[in-house]
Motif scaffolding. Structure first.
Motif, PDB file in Angstrom:
ATOM      1  N   THR A 133       0.844  -1.189   0.000  1.00 37.44           N
ATOM      2  CA  THR A 133       0.000   0.000   0.000  1.00 37.44           C
ATOM      3  C   THR A 133       0.879   1.238   0.000  1.00 37.44           C
ATOM      4  O   THR A 133       2.069   1.176   0.311  1.00 37.44           O
ATOM      5  N   TYR A 134       0.269   2.353  -0.350  1.00 37.66           N
ATOM      6  CA  TYR A 134       0.965   3.640  -0.322  1.00 37.66           C
ATOM      7  C   TYR A 134      -0.020   4.726   0.071  1.00 37.66           C
ATOM      8  O   TYR A 134      -1.202   4.654  -0.233  1.00 37.66           O
ATOM      9  N   GLY A 135       0.486   5.722   0.776  1.00 39.12           N
ATOM     10  CA  GLY A 135      -0.332   6.841   1.207  1.00 39.12           C
ATOM     11  C   GLY A 135      -0.271   7.982   0.215  1.00 39.12           C
ATOM     12  O   GLY A 135      -0.020   7.786  -0.976  1.00 39.12           O
ATOM     13  N   PRO A 136      -0.479   9.211   0.681  1.00 33.90           N
ATOM     14  CA  PRO A 136      -0.470  10.349  -0.237  1.00 33.90           C
ATOM     15  C   PRO A 136       0.910  10.569  -0.847  1.00 33.90           C
ATOM     16  O   PRO A 136       1.934  10.341  -0.207  1.00 33.90           O
ATOM     17  N   LEU A 137       0.910  11.008  -2.088  1.00 32.54           N
ATOM     18  CA  LEU A 137       2.172  11.301  -2.756  1.00 32.54           C
ATOM     19  C   LEU A 137       2.802  12.552  -2.175  1.00 32.54           C
ATOM     20  O   LEU A 137       2.148  13.363  -1.509  1.00 32.54           O
ATOM     21  N   HIS A 138       4.095  12.697  -2.455  1.00 38.71           N
ATOM     22  CA  HIS A 138       4.798  13.932  -2.116  1.00 38.71           C
ATOM     23  C   HIS A 138       5.456  14.473  -3.374  1.00 38.71           C
ATOM     24  O   HIS A 138       6.066  13.732  -4.143  1.00 38.71           O
ATOM     25  N   VAL A 139       5.310  15.762  -3.574  1.00 39.97           N
ATOM     26  CA  VAL A 139       5.896  16.433  -4.725  1.00 39.97           C
ATOM     27  C   VAL A 139       7.171  17.126  -4.273  1.00 39.97           C
ATOM     28  O   VAL A 139       7.211  17.768  -3.225  1.00 39.97           O
ATOM     29  N   ALA A 140       8.221  16.977  -5.078  1.00 38.55           N
ATOM     30  CA  ALA A 140       9.534  17.532  -4.719  1.00 38.55           C
ATOM     31  C   ALA A 140       9.577  19.031  -4.973  1.00 38.55           C
ATOM     32  O   ALA A 140      10.451  19.568  -5.652  1.00 38.55           O
ATOM     33  N   ASN A 141       8.599  19.719  -4.421  1.00 36.88           N
ATOM     34  CA  ASN A 141       8.514  21.179  -4.435  1.00 36.88           C
ATOM     35  C   ASN A 141       7.627  21.561  -3.263  1.00 36.88           C
ATOM     36  O   ASN A 141       6.460  21.168  -3.211  1.00 36.88           O
ATOM     37  N   GLN A 142       8.164  22.298  -2.323  1.00 37.02           N
ATOM     38  CA  GLN A 142       7.436  22.538  -1.073  1.00 37.02           C
ATOM     39  C   GLN A 142       6.117  23.256  -1.297  1.00 37.02           C
ATOM     40  O   GLN A 142       5.115  22.944  -0.649  1.00 37.02           O
ATOM     41  N   SER A 143       6.097  24.226  -2.192  1.00 38.91           N
ATOM     42  CA  SER A 143       4.864  24.987  -2.415  1.00 38.91           C
ATOM     43  C   SER A 143       3.768  24.106  -2.992  1.00 38.91           C
ATOM     44  O   SER A 143       2.605  24.163  -2.574  1.00 38.91           O
ATOM     45  N   VAL A 144       4.129  23.261  -3.972  1.00 38.33           N
ATOM     46  CA  VAL A 144       3.142  22.353  -4.555  1.00 38.33           C
ATOM     47  C   VAL A 144       2.711  21.310  -3.535  1.00 38.33           C
ATOM     48  O   VAL A 144       1.513  21.025  -3.371  1.00 38.33           O
ATOM     49  N   ASP A 145       3.675  20.739  -2.827  1.00 41.89           N
ATOM     50  CA  ASP A 145       3.357  19.677  -1.877  1.00 41.89           C
ATOM     51  C   ASP A 145       2.438  20.185  -0.773  1.00 41.89           C
ATOM     52  O   ASP A 145       1.557  19.451  -0.310  1.00 41.89           O
ATOM     53  N   ARG A 146       2.616  21.413  -0.369  1.00 39.23           N
ATOM     54  CA  ARG A 146       1.766  21.976   0.682  1.00 39.23           C
ATOM     55  C   ARG A 146       0.303  22.007   0.230  1.00 39.23           C
ATOM     56  O   ARG A 146      -0.608  21.690   1.003  1.00 39.23           O
ATOM     57  N   VAL A 147       0.073  22.368  -1.025  1.00 40.19           N
ATOM     58  CA  VAL A 147      -1.288  22.394  -1.539  1.00 40.19           C
ATOM     59  C   VAL A 147      -1.857  20.972  -1.629  1.00 40.19           C
ATOM     60  O   VAL A 147      -3.005  20.723  -1.267  1.00 40.19           O
ATOM     61  N   ARG A 228      -0.368  28.257  -9.608  1.00 40.62           N
ATOM     62  CA  ARG A 228       0.597  29.274  -9.177  1.00 40.62           C
ATOM     63  C   ARG A 228       1.869  28.639  -8.645  1.00 40.62           C
ATOM     64  O   ARG A 228       2.986  29.081  -8.944  1.00 40.62           O
ATOM     65  N   ALA A 229       1.720  27.574  -7.860  1.00 39.37           N
ATOM     66  CA  ALA A 229       2.892  26.923  -7.269  1.00 39.37           C
ATOM     67  C   ALA A 229       3.702  26.178  -8.324  1.00 39.37           C
ATOM     68  O   ALA A 229       4.931  26.124  -8.258  1.00 39.37           O
ATOM     69  N   TRP A 230       3.004  25.612  -9.306  1.00 42.94           N
ATOM     70  CA  TRP A 230       3.686  24.831 -10.345  1.00 42.94           C
ATOM     71  C   TRP A 230       4.416  25.742 -11.327  1.00 42.94           C
ATOM     72  O   TRP A 230       5.431  25.379 -11.894  1.00 42.94           O
ATOM     73  N   ARG A 231       3.837  26.918 -11.567  1.00 40.03           N
ATOM     74  CA  ARG A 231       4.354  27.933 -12.497  1.00 40.03           C
ATOM     75  C   ARG A 231       4.188  27.494 -13.940  1.00 40.03           C
ATOM     76  O   ARG A 231       3.213  27.855 -14.572  1.00 40.03           O
ATOM     77  N   ASP A 232       5.096  26.743 -14.487  1.00 39.41           N
ATOM     78  CA  ASP A 232       4.980  26.293 -15.871  1.00 39.41           C
ATOM     79  C   ASP A 232       4.210  24.979 -15.891  1.00 39.41           C
ATOM     80  O   ASP A 232       4.742  23.950 -15.455  1.00 39.41           O
ATOM     81  N   PRO A 233       2.967  24.952 -16.398  1.00 43.16           N
ATOM     82  CA  PRO A 233       2.164  23.719 -16.320  1.00 43.16           C
ATOM     83  C   PRO A 233       2.741  22.566 -17.126  1.00 43.16           C
ATOM     84  O   PRO A 233       2.397  21.408 -16.872  1.00 43.16           O
ATOM     85  N   GLU A 234       3.610  22.863 -18.084  1.00 47.15           N
ATOM     86  CA  GLU A 234       4.218  21.806 -18.889  1.00 47.15           C
ATOM     87  C   GLU A 234       5.506  21.273 -18.267  1.00 47.15           C
ATOM     88  O   GLU A 234       6.050  20.265 -18.747  1.00 47.15           O
ATOM     89  N   ALA A 235       5.983  21.933 -17.238  1.00 45.89           N
ATOM     90  CA  ALA A 235       7.200  21.472 -16.569  1.00 45.89           C
ATOM     91  C   ALA A 235       6.906  20.180 -15.812  1.00 45.89           C
ATOM     92  O   ALA A 235       5.825  20.006 -15.243  1.00 45.89           O
ATOM     93  N   GLU A 236       7.856  19.272 -15.809  1.00 39.72           N
ATOM     94  CA  GLU A 236       7.702  18.021 -15.076  1.00 39.72           C
ATOM     95  C   GLU A 236       8.349  18.138 -13.709  1.00 39.72           C
ATOM     96  O   GLU A 236       9.471  18.647 -13.581  1.00 39.72           O
ATOM     97  N   ARG A 237       7.639  17.686 -12.697  1.00 41.82           N
ATOM     98  CA  ARG A 237       8.156  17.691 -11.329  1.00 41.82           C
ATOM     99  C   ARG A 237       8.151  16.263 -10.792  1.00 41.82           C
ATOM    100  O   ARG A 237       7.291  15.447 -11.141  1.00 41.82           O
ATOM    101  N   GLN A 238       9.096  15.985  -9.922  1.00 45.72           N
ATOM    102  CA  GLN A 238       9.214  14.642  -9.363  1.00 45.72           C
ATOM    103  C   GLN A 238       8.169  14.419  -8.279  1.00 45.72           C
ATOM    104  O   GLN A 238       7.969  15.276  -7.409  1.00 45.72           O
ATOM    105  N   VAL A 239       7.513  13.263  -8.345  1.00 43.66           N
ATOM    106  CA  VAL A 239       6.571  12.858  -7.299  1.00 43.66           C
ATOM    107  C   VAL A 239       6.968  11.469  -6.814  1.00 43.66           C
ATOM    108  O   VAL A 239       7.471  10.647  -7.587  1.00 43.66           O
TER     109      VAL A 239
END
Length: 253
Positions: A133-147, A228-239
């Protein structure tokens, strides 16, 4: 629970197949290394077949079952995978026929005790039961992860079903029917765009329940903040998602 099966994922079965993360290859390599043979695996609660397809490259035949006909209809085809709509406690496999039984992010939906009885029936002596099992994901960007964490806990938090507590605890309260083996540490990872993230959040059972009960889409409450936190919607971020893997081996006598 399966005694009164409610298909929570039917409305989002297509998105589930598209956006749910893939499990790491290393997990399946390890499972194959500890099974007594590689003839037959049963993937129970297969959903759209993410685990079943991986097993198919390591086992001669995979029976992949799920109680949701809609989920199975969206499953990835594979010549070594046989998909079947049936509850976890009612498997058509013969006694002592499966080398491995897996349950990926689904055990909390089962009638667990009845499933364990069925699992014991179909496993060969020395066969392996693996649940994870796995719980909620975490995004390697504090602003995005907070949301994201606010969405999980505060916005849709009250709409998670009771079974979700088993996931949050890493299945800690569930006692496997066999002596446990120590599993290595595993985690899932991906590089996602904002669209990928929103697609995944839309597959949550709590998101679906919110939509049904409130009549609005809870993603609308975080869409602007995420953009707003992601900024560029086409940019890929690590999760990433840390996996909790629990494994037991059936006795040989």
């Amino acid at each position: 629970m399966e005694a009164e099966f409610v298909d929570r994922f039917a409305p989002v079965a297509g998105d589930y197949a598209a956006f749910r993360p893939r499990y790491p290859a290393a997990l399946f390599d390890w499972l194959a290394s500890i099974t007594p043979a590689h003839s037959l695996a049963w993937d129970c609660g297969t959903g759209s077949g993410q685990a079943a397809v991986e097993l198919a490259s390591r086992f001669g035949h995979v029976l992949a079952t799920d109680a949701s006909a809609e989920q199975v209809s969206k499953a990835a085809p594979n010549p070594r995978v046989e998909y079947l709509v049936t509850p976890a406690h009612d498997c058509p496999l013969a006694d002592s026929s499966a080398d491995l039984v897996t349950v990926a992010q689904a055990l909390h939906w089962f009638d667990i005790e009845r499933f364990f009885v069925e699992c014991d029936r179909v496993l060969v002596p020395g066969g392996v039961l693996a649940v994870w099992t796995y719980g909620p994901l975490h995004v390697a960007n504090q602003s995005v992860d907070r949301v994201v964490q606010g969405y999980y806990h505060d916005i849709v938090g009250p709409y998670w079903p009771q079974e979700r507590s088993l996931v949050d605890s890493g299945y800690a309260s569930i006692r496997l029917p066999y002596p446990e083996l120590e599993a290595p540490g595993f985690e899932m990872g991906a590089w996602w765009t904002l669209s990928d993230l929103l697609g995944y959040l839309g597959t949550w059972s709590a998101t679906s329940t919110y939509r049904e009960q409130v009549g609005d889409d809870p993603l609308d409450l975080v869409g602007d903040a995420l953009a707003r936190a992601w900024r560029d919607p086409e940019a890929e971020r690590q999760v990433v998602w840390p996996l909790t893997v629990r494994v037991g081996r059936k006795g040989t006598v």
